[in-house]
Scaffold this motif. Sequence first.
Motif, PDB file in Angstrom:
ATOM      1  N   LYS A   1     -18.746  34.839  93.689  1.00 15.55           N
ATOM      2  CA  LYS A   1     -20.184  34.586  93.860  1.00 15.55           C
ATOM      3  C   LYS A   1     -20.676  34.950  95.252  1.00 15.55           C
ATOM      4  CE  LYS A   1     -21.302  32.942  89.878  1.00 15.55           C
ATOM      5  NZ  LYS A   1     -22.289  33.590  89.054  1.00 15.55           N
TER       6      LYS A   1
ATOM      7  N   SER B   1     -24.710  24.280  94.398  1.00 15.27           N
ATOM      8  CA  SER B   1     -25.149  25.282  93.419  1.00 15.27           C
ATOM      9  C   SER B   1     -23.975  26.117  92.924  1.00 15.27           C
ATOM     10  CB  SER B   1     -26.232  26.179  94.013  1.00 15.27           C
ATOM     11  OG  SER B   1     -25.731  26.855  95.147  1.00 15.27           O
ATOM     12  N   THR B   2     -22.997  26.360  93.796  1.00 15.41           N
ATOM     13  CA  THR B   2     -21.796  27.083  93.376  1.00 15.41           C
ATOM     14  C   THR B   2     -21.014  26.261  92.371  1.00 15.41           C
ATOM     15  OG1 THR B   2     -21.685  28.042  95.591  1.00 15.41           O
ATOM     16  CG2 THR B   2     -19.748  28.292  94.199  1.00 15.41           C
TER      17      THR B   2
ATOM     18  N   VAL C   1     -22.230  23.921  90.362  1.00 14.81           N
ATOM     19  CA  VAL C   1     -22.994  23.865  89.109  1.00 14.81           C
ATOM     20  C   VAL C   1     -22.815  25.156  88.316  1.00 14.81           C
ATOM     21  CG1 VAL C   1     -25.324  23.768  88.151  1.00 14.81           C
ATOM     22  CG2 VAL C   1     -24.652  22.171  89.931  1.00 14.81           C
ATOM     23  N   SER C   2     -22.848  26.297  88.997  1.00  7.90           N
ATOM     24  CA  SER C   2     -22.645  27.560  88.271  1.00  7.90           C
ATOM     25  C   SER C   2     -21.211  27.652  87.744  1.00  7.90           C
ATOM     26  CB  SER C   2     -22.985  28.764  89.145  1.00  7.90           C
ATOM     27  OG  SER C   2     -22.120  28.851  90.237  1.00  7.90           O
TER      28      SER C   2
END
Length: 104
Positions: free
Chosen positions: A32, A43-44, A46-47
């Motif tokens: 990412k 956010s990493t 969650v992805s």
Amino acid sequence: MDTHHWVSKQNKPERRRKRVRMLVFAKFAETKGARHPDQVGGSTVVSFWKHQRTEGLAWDTQMDYWYSINALWQIWGRPDEPPRPREPVLPMDDRCQQAHESAE
């Protein structure tokens, strides 16, 4: 590298599995665009959970990953916990579904 000197109170096979899960997450974060632990955030994570759900991992496996990511968070000196995976929605059984349909 950060996990090399990591210490846990679990047995050897579980420590290996936990370290492998940490490395899987770190590899995902690297794909990412993260090149340093400071570039990995909520956010990493969650992805990562969204990616894991598309692969159809069981809830227990997702929680095993969360425990590993949480340990990695502590290694990195983060003050809080990483986001947890979303709990699965259990399908309604036939009686509940029939009662729901009759109420409509």
